[in-house]
Design an enzyme around this catalytic site. Structure first.
Site: not given
Length: 313
Positions: A178, A288
């Site tokens: 990531e 998110y």
């Protein structure tokens, strides 16, 4: 041989996944490049397969078509009867499991690197799913050491309820990579360079391991997920406060009880509760919002790995 020494089978099959989320472009761009010219990812005696995991989402430059591909690699979804009514990503997960798995089977790929971007200020991040995996702890130690002085953090998602069924989890050794911050649908050269180096060092480690190099015992600092924190919401379920400026871009930094976390439009500060220092990650991550996650709280700990060596030597 002492109990502190582990011999592992050599690594034979490696896959590099890009486009698990179609708008995280660094992995998409690198994998497409490696599909055209794979010279830089090839290592003697190792099969390395670059692969675009969610081509329809990549084409539309969106995270997913029907549902999040990186959450459906559980036995229930992988075992569903194939039909046109299944969400696209569930059907795709079954195809990927067939090509690179099957999950929890000795025929599965040894290692899958799954390439992701975050809009959060997380820099280089390695995601670990198992705190007792000597080979991966050794690999992460090697990558971290090779990248220095560029920081590289390790995020441990081992948790009874918060761990999720990732695309890479079909491999014997799943590795999440990531790198951020990078907006969705955008390519940044500095972020691409960092991800490219992480893959290079990971493949160098595998090559050295397969060649018989012994890696002495090591330890790494990791950040283990504790809890996901939602935004404050009003009675309609709408967001009622933003990430406080003091917390924005402060991923991995200590957050103490009483420190500002959220800020309302009226200027009210909502502080961190509890009585322990936490380390926030995925702060204000764009993807998110739909998952109702403003950030995740982690705790810092040290993981140790025993000495490892390939069993062929």
């Amino acid at each position: 041989m002492t109990s502190y020494h582990v011999t592992e089978d050599p690594i034979k099959k490696v896959a590099i996944f890009g486009g698990t989320h179609g708008n995280e472009l660094t992995g998409v761009f690198l994998v497409k490049h490696w599909l055209e010219n794979d010279t830089e990812i090839q290592r003697t005696g190792l099969e390395v397969k670059p692969f675009i995991t969610n081509p329809r989402a990549v084409k539309k430059c969106t995270r997913y078509i029907d549902c999040d591909l990186n959450r459906v690699f559980d036995p229930e979804n992988l075992g569903k009867k194939v039909s046109k009514d299944l969400p696209y990503e569930v059907r795709r997960a079954q195809e990927i499991n067939h090509l690179f798995g099957p999950k929890d089977n000795e025929d599965s790929y040894d290692i899958i690197f799954d390439l992701h971007n975050t809009t959060s200020n997380m820099g280089c991040t390695l995601i670990l799913e198992d705190s007792r995996n000597d080979l991966l702890i050794q690999m992460f130690h090697y990558i971290k050491t090779s990248l220095a002085p560029l920081p590289c953090h390790v995020y441990l998602i081992e948790h009874p309820s918060l761990k999720y069924a990732t695309t890479r989890s079909i491999a014997k050794y799943p590795v999440g990579i990531e790198v951020g911050p990078q907006p969705q649908g955008v390519l940044r050269a500095d972020i691409l360079d960092q991800m490219r180096k992480m893959i290079k060092y990971a493949l160098d480690f595998i090559h050295n391991f397969n060649e018989g190099k012994e890696f002495p015992p090591c330890a790494i600092e990791v950040y283990k997920i504790m809890e996901k924190v939602d935004y404050p919401r009003n009675e309609n379920g709408d967001i009622a406060a933003l990430i406080h400026p003091n917390l924005q871009d402060q991923d991995w930094k200590p957050l103490h009880p009483g420190d500002p976390v959220f800020l309302t439009l009226e200027g009210k500060i909502i502080p961190l509760g509890g009585d322990s220092t936490v380390y926030p990650v995925f702060v204000n991550e764009a993807a998110y919002y739909e998952k109702k996650e403003a950030f995740a709280k982690t705790t810092k700990l040290i993981l140790s790995a025993r000495s490892i060596r390939s069993s062929l030597h």
